[in-house]
Design an enzyme around this catalytic site. Structure first.
Site, PDB file in Angstrom:
ATOM      1  N   ASP A   9       0.877  -1.158   0.000  1.00  0.00           N
ATOM      2  CA  ASP A   9       0.000   0.000   0.000  1.00  0.00           C
ATOM      3  C   ASP A   9       0.929   1.226   0.000  1.00  0.00           C
ATOM      4  OD1 ASP A   9      -2.317   1.660   0.483  1.00  0.00           O
ATOM      5  OD2 ASP A   9      -1.594   1.811   2.549  1.00  0.00           O
ATOM      6  N   ASP A  11      -0.115   5.051   0.869  1.00  0.00           N
ATOM      7  CA  ASP A  11      -0.374   6.020   1.950  1.00  0.00           C
ATOM      8  C   ASP A  11      -0.305   5.343   3.320  1.00  0.00           C
ATOM      9  OD1 ASP A  11      -0.952   8.206   0.195  1.00  0.00           O
ATOM     10  OD2 ASP A  11      -2.960   7.402  -0.144  1.00  0.00           O
ATOM     11  N   GLY A  46      -7.423   3.726   3.406  1.00  0.00           N
ATOM     12  CA  GLY A  46      -7.602   2.742   2.332  1.00  0.00           C
ATOM     13  C   GLY A  46      -8.859   2.931   1.505  1.00  0.00           C
ATOM     14  N   ARG A  49     -11.605   8.395  -2.339  1.00  0.00           N
ATOM     15  CA  ARG A  49     -11.890   9.806  -2.024  1.00  0.00           C
ATOM     16  C   ARG A  49     -13.394  10.042  -1.835  1.00  0.00           C
ATOM     17  NH1 ARG A  49      -9.645  13.409  -6.554  1.00  0.00           N
ATOM     18  NH2 ARG A  49      -7.884  12.034  -6.120  1.00  0.00           N
ATOM     19  N   SER A 116      -5.328   5.304  -4.098  1.00  0.00           N
ATOM     20  CA  SER A 116      -5.152   6.737  -4.400  1.00  0.00           C
ATOM     21  C   SER A 116      -4.950   7.026  -5.881  1.00  0.00           C
ATOM     22  CB  SER A 116      -3.959   7.291  -3.633  1.00  0.00           C
ATOM     23  OG  SER A 116      -3.699   8.613  -4.065  1.00  0.00           O
ATOM     24  N   ASN A 118      -3.722   9.770  -6.704  1.00  0.00           N
ATOM     25  CA  ASN A 118      -2.504  10.590  -6.691  1.00  0.00           C
ATOM     26  C   ASN A 118      -1.227   9.748  -6.653  1.00  0.00           C
ATOM     27  OD1 ASN A 118      -3.550  13.404  -6.548  1.00  0.00           O
ATOM     28  ND2 ASN A 118      -4.540  12.643  -4.689  1.00  0.00           N
ATOM     29  N   ASP A 170      -1.506  -0.615   6.086  1.00  0.00           N
ATOM     30  CA  ASP A 170      -1.723   0.065   7.373  1.00  0.00           C
ATOM     31  C   ASP A 170      -3.216   0.227   7.670  1.00  0.00           C
ATOM     32  OD1 ASP A 170      -2.115   2.061   5.347  1.00  0.00           O
ATOM     33  OD2 ASP A 170      -2.075   3.550   6.945  1.00  0.00           O
TER      34      ASP A 170
HETATM   35  C1  BG6 Z   1      -5.791   5.728   0.182  1.00  0.00           C
HETATM   36  C2  BG6 Z   1      -5.833   6.508   1.478  1.00  0.00           C
HETATM   37  O1  BG6 Z   1      -4.506   5.272  -0.041  1.00  0.00           O
HETATM   38  O2  BG6 Z   1      -6.176   6.571  -0.909  1.00  0.00           O
HETATM   39  C3  BG6 Z   1      -7.209   7.116   1.675  1.00  0.00           C
HETATM   40  O3  BG6 Z   1      -5.549   5.642   2.558  1.00  0.00           O
HETATM   41  C4  BG6 Z   1      -7.572   7.957   0.455  1.00  0.00           C
HETATM   42  O4  BG6 Z   1      -7.191   7.907   2.835  1.00  0.00           O
HETATM   43  C5  BG6 Z   1      -7.497   7.125  -0.811  1.00  0.00           C
HETATM   44  O5  BG6 Z   1      -8.904   8.470   0.590  1.00  0.00           O
HETATM   45  C6  BG6 Z   1      -7.801   7.916  -2.080  1.00  0.00           C
HETATM   46  O6  BG6 Z   1      -6.794   8.872  -2.262  1.00  0.00           O
HETATM   47  P1  BG6 Z   1      -6.804  10.020  -3.344  1.00  0.00           P
HETATM   48  O7  BG6 Z   1      -5.379  10.494  -3.354  1.00  0.00           O
HETATM   49  O8  BG6 Z   1      -7.231   9.416  -4.645  1.00  0.00           O
HETATM   50  O9  BG6 Z   1      -7.768  11.048  -2.877  1.00  0.00           O
HETATM   51 MG    MG Z   2      -2.717   3.113   3.654  1.00  0.00          MG
END
Ligand code: BG6
Ligand code: MG
Length: 213
Positions: A9, A11, A46, A49, A116, A118, A170
């Protein structure tokens, strides 16, 4: 144990962006007058968004239209991206590079499996843009954790069977996702308290990966 690949993972495992997610959501919640604290924030680990926003809006007094929700998610992401601008290789969490290098030395495949969108931006910022054998992220999946989709996609990209994969997570949702995908899972950080995890450790600095796989 026949582990041929380790899927990380992002984040909260590779980099502590989880704190920035919290700060960005907290700003949105405060501006909207919605109660939000670190305990509620744990439920967002996890989770995608839009699903994270839904969890926050459960405590809102008013109803939000789809357009308003998309707007709030956009504002949150813009602020989160501003915070991410400060990221550098120094933000890689303790023990991560040691474990990644041990795996590379042993010719064990390494991948990212993150909800994510991002992910590519973050990997670039921390200098690991082309380090992993495969990356599966929130841009490519329909169902976020606890659904196993992102981990199964990472395994498929690596061409390794799910039962030969170990996930490092996590989030409780991520531990569930890994198990649902037929993988083993090492719970770190918040998930180091998750009794369903196959292995558990405070963080990767205390893990000797050669003892696990
Ligand atoms: C996960 C995070 O990795 O990504 C979450 O643990 C988050 O908290 C999710 O909401 C989506 O992330 P992003 O960057 O697409 O908003
Ligand atoms: Mg995580």
């Amino acid at each position: 144990m026949s582990i041929r690949a380790v899927i990380f993972d992002l984040d909260g495992v590779i980099v502590s962006t989880d704190e920035y997610h919290y700060q960005a959501w907290k700003k949105i919640a405060d501006e909207e007058g919605i109660y939000f604290d670190r305990e509620i924030n744990e439920n967002l680990r996890g989770v995608s968004r839009m699903e994270s926003l839904e969890i926050i809006l459960k405590r809102a007094e008013k109803q939000y239209s789809e357009a308003e929700k998309l707007n709030l998610a956009q504002i949150k992401n813009d602020f989160y991206r501003e915070l991410l601008n400060n990221l550098s290789p120094a933000d890689i969490l303790t023990g991560v590079m040691k474990v990644l290098e041990q795996l590379k030395e042993r010719n064990i495949k390494i991948a990212i499996g993150s909800s994510s969108k991002n992910t590519p931006f973050i990997l670039e910022k921390i200098g690991l843009g082309s380090y992993f054998d495969a990356v599966a992220d929130g841009n490519e999946i329909k169902n976020s954790k606890p659904d196993p989709e992102v981990f199964l996609l990472a395994a498929k990209k690596l061409n390794i069977q799910p039962e030969d994969c170990l996930v490092v997570e996590d989030a409780d949702a991520g531990v569930e996702a890994a198990l649902a995908g037929g993988m083993k899972v090492l719970g770190v950080g918040f998930a180091s308290n998750n009794e369903k995890a196959t292995f558990r450790a405070k963080d990767l600095s205390v893990v000797d990966i050669n003892e696990i796989i």
